[in-house]
Write a protein that holds these residues in place. Structure first.
Motif, PDB file in Angstrom:
ATOM      1  N   GLY A   1      64.151  16.786  81.179  1.00 31.45           N
ATOM      2  CA  GLY A   1      64.166  18.078  80.484  1.00 31.45           C
ATOM      3  C   GLY A   1      62.767  18.513  80.111  1.00 31.45           C
ATOM      4  O   GLY A   1      61.771  17.928  80.560  1.00 31.45           O
ATOM      5  N   THR A   2      62.692  19.550  79.285  1.00 30.97           N
ATOM      6  CA  THR A   2      61.393  20.128  78.930  1.00 30.97           C
ATOM      7  C   THR A   2      61.289  20.316  77.417  1.00 30.97           C
ATOM      8  O   THR A   2      62.291  20.529  76.740  1.00 30.97           O
ATOM      9  N   LEU A   3      60.047  20.244  76.934  1.00 32.16           N
ATOM     10  CA  LEU A   3      59.759  20.488  75.516  1.00 32.16           C
ATOM     11  C   LEU A   3      58.604  21.473  75.420  1.00 32.16           C
ATOM     12  O   LEU A   3      57.505  21.193  75.913  1.00 32.16           O
ATOM     13  N   MET A   4      58.843  22.618  74.813  1.00 35.62           N
ATOM     14  CA  MET A   4      57.783  23.586  74.546  1.00 35.62           C
ATOM     15  C   MET A   4      57.242  23.297  73.160  1.00 35.62           C
ATOM     16  O   MET A   4      58.013  23.160  72.204  1.00 35.62           O
ATOM     17  N   PHE A   5      55.911  23.174  73.049  1.00 33.24           N
ATOM     18  CA  PHE A   5      55.286  22.850  71.761  1.00 33.24           C
ATOM     19  C   PHE A   5      54.338  23.977  71.373  1.00 33.24           C
ATOM     20  O   PHE A   5      53.336  24.214  72.027  1.00 33.24           O
ATOM     21  N   ASP A   6      54.703  24.685  70.310  1.00 27.11           N
ATOM     22  CA  ASP A   6      53.996  25.853  69.778  1.00 27.11           C
ATOM     23  C   ASP A   6      54.166  27.086  70.681  1.00 27.11           C
ATOM     24  O   ASP A   6      54.638  26.978  71.819  1.00 27.11           O
TER      25      ASP A   6
END
Ligand SMILES: [Zn+2]
Length: 281
Positions: free
Chosen positions: A72-77
């Motif tokens: 999966g993916t994680l968007m940070f800020d």
């Protein structure tokens, strides 16, 4: 071209598109895309307990990150100026001390992702130079510390805050943490670490990369590299003692794991990184 040759060609093109799509969606290990979200100029170093002479670089850059993991993916800020406020012609827009010219979502698209492809969304903290496009990621699962979320949705949140930029997160699927770390994909390669102090529930993200080793996306745990060497802390911390404890914890993690720290506002750190659609792995 004969019909048969056209059919073969069309099949090959379709297969190439499919393969390319698969390559983007499922890398062998974590990778980080870095997005450019403008700059902050004209800050008074005294806000950070420094004089001009003590800092190599006073101005900030703003950046955000997409971490892509096989699961999966994680968007940070989410940037400092909302895409809706930026111009199509790439001209520079100024809002107070913040300037930007490149909207975030086209950079995300260039890397091969739309907001709906984002599995998890996390903010380092709620300050408005990090939240501009947060509402775009309300379909993701929001990873947030309880103390931060309570502060963000208080009746009248104080400080550097623009609640309208993150209001859609109120109803997002949410993973609420109680001053604790979270192993995002369950294999230890992407870990959100609780680092309170700058704000009530500030967070950093540690990412284990195959080639670069472990990288810690520091958010505003520090603003200038000189804070690490002098131990100085900004004048506007939510809780000074917590900030010092969080820094000590991250410094120990860095030395234990030989990890690299990426200070989010640090211009030289940002300048040395490849920007999306290139990535770090
Ligand atoms: Zn900031």
């Amino acid at each position: 071209m004969t019909w048969q040759r056209f059919a073969v060609l069309a099949t090959l093109v379709a297969a190439a598109v499919l393969l390319n799509g698969c390559a983007q969606q499922t890398p062998a290990g974590p990778r980080i895309y870095v997005f450019e979200n403008g700059a902050i100029r004209g800050l008074d170093p005294a806000l950070f307990n420094f004089t001009r002479e003590e800092l190599k670089e006073v101005d900030f850059v703003n950046q955000s990150y997409l971490i892509v993991h096989p699961s999966g993916t994680l968007m940070f800020d989410a940037g400092a100026i909302a895409d809706a406020h930026l111009k199509d012609d790439g001209s520079v827009v100024t809002e107070g001390v913040v300037t930007a010219s490149k909207p975030l979502l086209p950079q995300l698209a260039a890397a091969g992702y739309a907001p709906r492809d984002v599995t998890y969304f996390a903010l380092s903290h709620f300050h408005s130079d990090h939240t501009a496009n947060a509402n775009e990621f309300a379909s993701a699962t929001w990873i947030v510390q309880k103390a931060e979320r309570d502060f963000m949705f208080a009746d009248s949140p104080r400080g550097i805050v623009q609640p309208a930029t993150y209001s859609a997160l109120r109803d997002a699927k949410t993973k609420i943490l109680d001053n604790e770390d979270f192993d995002v994909f369950g294999d230890g390669s992407v870990v959100v670490m609780a680092t309170p102090g700058h704000t009530p529930g500030h967070q950093v993200v540690a990412v284990k990369l195959a080639n670069r080793g472990t990288v810690v996306l520091a958010g505003d745990l520090y603003h200038y590299p000189e804070e690490r060497t002098t131990g100085r802390v900004p004048t506007f911390e939510f809780n000074l003692e917590q900030s010092k404890a969080s820094r000590a914890r991250v410094e120990k993690f860095l030395s234990d794991t030989k990890a690299t720290l990426w200070i989010e506002h640090d211009k030289p750190t940002h300048a040395a990184l490849p920007k999306a659609p290139a990535y770090v792995d």
